[in-house]
Enzyme design. Structure first.
Site, short mmCIF file in Angstrom:
data_model
loop_
_atom_site.label_atom_id
_atom_site.label_comp_id
_atom_site.label_asym_id
_atom_site.label_seq_id
_atom_site.Cartn_x
_atom_site.Cartn_y
_atom_site.Cartn_z
N ASN A 12 0.85 -1.18 0.00
CA ASN A 12 0.00 0.00 0.00
C ASN A 12 0.90 1.25 0.00
O ASN A 12 1.72 1.43 0.91
CB ASN A 12 -0.90 -0.05 1.24
N ASP A 14 -0.12 4.48 0.00
CA ASP A 14 -0.82 5.69 0.44
C ASP A 14 0.10 6.70 1.13
O ASP A 14 0.02 7.90 0.91
CB ASP A 14 -1.94 5.36 1.44
N HIS A 15 0.98 6.15 2.00
CA HIS A 15 1.73 7.10 2.83
C HIS A 15 2.95 7.69 2.15
O HIS A 15 3.57 8.61 2.68
CB HIS A 15 2.02 6.47 4.19
N HIS A 48 -5.54 3.71 -1.74
CA HIS A 48 -6.87 4.08 -1.24
C HIS A 48 -7.15 5.53 -1.63
O HIS A 48 -6.51 6.44 -1.12
CB HIS A 48 -6.88 3.90 0.29
N ARG A 50 -9.26 8.26 -0.95
CA ARG A 50 -10.26 8.67 0.04
C ARG A 50 -11.07 9.84 -0.48
O ARG A 50 -10.60 10.61 -1.32
CB ARG A 50 -9.56 9.06 1.36
N ARG A 54 -6.81 12.88 1.00
CA ARG A 54 -5.75 13.32 1.91
C ARG A 54 -4.38 12.76 1.54
O ARG A 54 -3.36 13.31 1.91
CB ARG A 54 -6.10 12.96 3.35
N GLU A 75 -8.52 0.61 -3.28
CA GLU A 75 -9.30 0.61 -2.04
C GLU A 75 -10.28 1.77 -2.11
O GLU A 75 -9.88 2.90 -2.42
CB GLU A 75 -8.35 0.85 -0.88
N THR A 106 -8.33 3.51 8.38
CA THR A 106 -9.55 2.72 8.34
C THR A 106 -9.68 1.97 9.67
O THR A 106 -9.01 0.97 9.89
CB THR A 106 -9.51 1.75 7.14
N GLU A 156 -11.06 -9.42 2.95
CA GLU A 156 -9.80 -9.09 3.60
C GLU A 156 -10.10 -8.94 5.08
O GLU A 156 -10.94 -8.13 5.48
CB GLU A 156 -9.21 -7.80 3.02
N HIS A 199 -3.79 -4.68 7.80
CA HIS A 199 -3.90 -3.52 8.69
C HIS A 199 -3.00 -3.69 9.91
O HIS A 199 -3.18 -4.63 10.68
CB HIS A 199 -5.33 -3.22 9.14
N1 PXP Z 1 -5.90 -3.19 3.97
C1 PXP Z 1 -6.85 -2.24 4.03
C2 PXP Z 1 -8.21 -2.59 3.51
C3 PXP Z 1 -6.58 -0.95 4.54
O1 PXP Z 1 -7.56 -0.04 4.61
C4 PXP Z 1 -5.27 -0.65 4.96
C5 PXP Z 1 -4.94 0.71 5.44
O2 PXP Z 1 -5.13 1.64 4.43
C6 PXP Z 1 -4.30 -1.67 4.85
C7 PXP Z 1 -4.65 -2.92 4.38
C8 PXP Z 1 -2.88 -1.43 5.23
O3 PXP Z 1 -2.78 -1.10 6.57
P1 PXP Z 1 -1.41 -0.58 7.13
O4 PXP Z 1 -1.14 0.72 6.43
O5 PXP Z 1 -1.66 -0.42 8.59
O6 PXP Z 1 -0.37 -1.61 6.82
#
Ligand code: PXP
Length: 254
Positions: A12, A14-15, A48, A50, A54, A75, A106, A156, A199
């Site tokens: 992922n 996102d960050h 994701h 959003r 963000r 996502e 989430t 998931e 997560h």
């Molecule tokens: N799976 C889903 C559905 C999520 O919403 C997230 C967080 O965006 C993750 C996995 C990944 O979580 P983390 O960033 O804590 O590893």
């Protein structure tokens, strides 16, 4: 390791976008991170989009879909806006998640029991577009059974509560959550669902969960991007893959 016993790693990004957006501009680029993650062993990329944009923005989704050579897992909240974007983008997969503007991440799984009426048509529309739908839910038998009845091929399992209990040193709670995940994964598989998890996972928890044979994919973001500050993204991905394969080897040794 190859064949059905291999467990996939979805990264992922996102960050990466969170850091980029802290200053505006283009650096660091989530697409560059996605390509580096794939080169280092990621099996897919998750992003994701959003409602408040963000971190990931629409242009990131477009570029990821156009440029990456591995599956894109989009996502999304099951809103008309996100549904339209998913249908236009046609990612390999769409993971439906709950979304609250005020949450930092989430926080819980989807309540598929309460939201059956709205989720059903969204799942149907995505399936018709050949997008593999996954529902992000807690490892709760009612949620799992309802997910199966809605016709989604994948769930998931939300591992956040388990990871949080470990982080807090709450062993009893961690044990309870672990049992829930283990039982939930078996129930889901028995109902014909493909099982993913994610997560809050880090090297240790990813290794442990990879030892559950029903789970075929882990989606991991925050830990990997944070750890990449110290180790570099390729090394972090390699270490995560190694941790997952150590966990998986325990299944094969059984
Ligand atoms: N799976 C889903 C559905 C999520 O919403 C997230 C967080 O965006 C993750 C996995 C990944 O979580 P983390 O960033 O804590 O590893």
């Amino acid at each position: 390791m190859s064949g059905p016993s291999r467990i996939r790693l979805g990264v992922n990004v996102d960050h990466v976008a969170t850091v980029r957006n802290a200053r505006g501009g283009r650096h660091p680029d989530p697409l560059r991170a996605a390509l580096a993650a794939i080169a280092a062993g990621a099996d897919g990329i998750t992003a994701h989009l959003r409602e408040d944009r963000r971190h990931i923005v629409d242009e990131d989704i477009r570029r990821l879909k156009a440029e990456i050579t591995k599956p894109l897992n989009f996502e999304m909240a099951a809103t008309p806006e996100m549904l339209a974007i998913a249908l236009a983008t046609k990612p390999h997969a769409a993971c439906l998640v709950p979304e609250k503007r005020t949450e930092r991440t989430t926080e819980g799984g989807l309540d598929v029991v309460a939201q059956k009426a709205t989720l059903g048509p969204a799942i149907e529309a995505l399936r018709k577009a050949s997008i593999r739908v996954s529902l992000f839910i807690a490892a709760d038998p009612r949620q799992i059974e309802t997910a199966a009845s809605l016709g989604a091929p994948v769930i998931e399992i939300h591992t956040g509560a388990w990871c949080e209990a470990i982080m807090q040193g709450n062993r009893a709670e961690a044990q309870t959550e672990w049992r829930r995940i283990d039982d939930g994964a078996r129930l889901a598989k028995s109902l014909g669902l493909e099982v993913h998890a994610g997560h809050g996972l880090d090297y240790a928890t990813a290794e442990q969960i990879a030892a559950l044979p029903e789970i075929v994919e882990l989606n991991i973001g925050h830990f990997l991007i944070g750890e990449a500050i110290f180790e570099g993204l390729p090394e972090t991905i390699r270490r995560m893959r190694a941790a997952m394969e150590r966990g998986r080897a325990k299944v094969l040794a059984r």
